[in-house]
Enzyme design. Sequence first.
Site, mmCIF file in Angstrom:
data_model
loop_
_atom_site.group_PDB
_atom_site.id
_atom_site.type_symbol
_atom_site.label_atom_id
_atom_site.label_comp_id
_atom_site.label_asym_id
_atom_site.label_seq_id
_atom_site.Cartn_x
_atom_site.Cartn_y
_atom_site.Cartn_z
ATOM 1 N N ASN A 7 0.873 -1.175 0.000
ATOM 2 C CA ASN A 7 0.000 0.000 0.000
ATOM 3 C C ASN A 7 0.908 1.222 0.000
ATOM 4 O OD1 ASN A 7 -1.794 2.079 0.544
ATOM 5 N ND2 ASN A 7 -2.890 0.984 2.137
ATOM 6 N N ARG A 87 -2.468 -1.898 -3.742
ATOM 7 C CA ARG A 87 -3.572 -0.945 -3.623
ATOM 8 C C ARG A 87 -3.313 0.205 -4.603
ATOM 9 N NH1 ARG A 87 -4.284 3.956 0.382
ATOM 10 N NH2 ARG A 87 -6.435 4.553 -0.059
ATOM 11 N N HIS A 176 -11.360 5.158 -1.010
ATOM 12 C CA HIS A 176 -11.370 4.331 0.209
ATOM 13 C C HIS A 176 -12.351 3.164 0.053
ATOM 14 C CE1 HIS A 176 -10.106 8.192 2.544
ATOM 15 N NE2 HIS A 176 -9.037 7.495 2.200
ATOM 16 N N ARG A 238 -5.782 17.988 3.169
ATOM 17 C CA ARG A 238 -6.680 18.328 2.063
ATOM 18 C C ARG A 238 -7.888 19.104 2.570
ATOM 19 N NH1 ARG A 238 -6.962 12.353 -0.386
ATOM 20 N NH2 ARG A 238 -5.763 11.888 1.484
ATOM 21 N N GLU A 381 -7.808 -3.428 4.919
ATOM 22 C CA GLU A 381 -7.632 -3.281 3.475
ATOM 23 C C GLU A 381 -6.637 -4.297 2.925
ATOM 24 O OE1 GLU A 381 -7.953 1.394 2.564
ATOM 25 O OE2 GLU A 381 -6.756 0.909 4.342
#
Length: 397
Positions: A7, A87, A176, A238, A381
């Site tokens: 990832n 990912r 996500h 962000r 994940e």
Amino acid sequence: MSILVLNSGSSTLKFALFDELAEEELVRGTLDWYSQSEGVTMAYGFQKISKTESRLDISNNRDAVEWILHVLAEINLGKSIRAVGHRVVHGGTKFCQPTLINEKVIQSLGEISELAPLHNPPALTTIGAVKTILPEAAHVAVFDTAFFSTLPRSAYLYPVPYEWYEQYGIRRFGFHGISHEYCSTRAAELLDRQNDDSLKLVICHLGNGCSATAVLGGSPLATTMGFTPLEGLMMGTRSGSIDPGILIYLMKQQGFNPEQLDQSLNHQSGLLGVSDVSSDFRQIEQAAQDKNERAQLAIKMFVERIQSTIGSLSVLLGGIDALIFTAGIGEHSPLLRSSVCEKLSFLGLELNEVKNQNAHTDSDLATKQSAGRILLIQTREEQMIARAAQRFIMKSK
């Protein structure tokens, strides 16, 4: 045989090694070459040993890949890797399922890298490095956008000239997705409501990147991130959603160019921009406790945006059976969970503060009287990616 999962971030590389069935996690770790104090943390699951190193000569994804594979070889696991799951944040409209990586796929991903500038480029660098070292392994890309490929048309279209969608592909992609898909499945298990088409979930993935999703019966109805991972909730660095007129004003009246806007909105905004402390919520919490007004303001803004989003997604669902907190902040900040839930009693959600302060993985934090459940779920994940890669191994047998 084993499955390696990678990832990639701009200054981190998370990895995990699973057995061939993608069920048992053998090793996991995080390399961080931005925060020199952290370095690398590895947990050897089969030996229950943790190891931390802070002085590593690593400055990019390629160095990180070489270090990981070197360490795995040292503990006699490097030669057994049968597949590598990667990912990839943005798959565009073309990649809606896990995909075996070849040169054509790499080229296609490079063409859409500008849609996820913080994520896709380092992922491509990592893919190139690992393919060079492990050319015989099956390399599989698993996309954060894939879960949202079934969004209703009314949810993925923007209220802009329709030609923008037809000609330029302007639409909501959502991100996500690997985390949201795992949490929706895990929540159904915890609530004993598998295969229940009426199960109404609001999932809050709160980390350095933040997103919330309304899920009905396992399928997404709406999500906060959009054409890029910049839209939606306030995040670590962000901005999340802001008035687009601000950008027009800055370009026309203040002479900002696209590169300056990109840098400001992606790297200098959010919790960092408001607090002027850090993008790390733990540090902002500490500063707020020390009476730092900007840190207190950042937390207040963050909480209020999460609350309003939960409300709007619940209305879209026509109610809520469970609210889910996941990812770094969602899983580890009792203060954040408590603050968010403070105003949600009108939705029938009541937090048990004792459970909240002593929360453990995959638990229900709601009171017995609460009409809806409040779940803390550790997102997995890496395991989702490993399972996707494992399916390609089975196909090749």
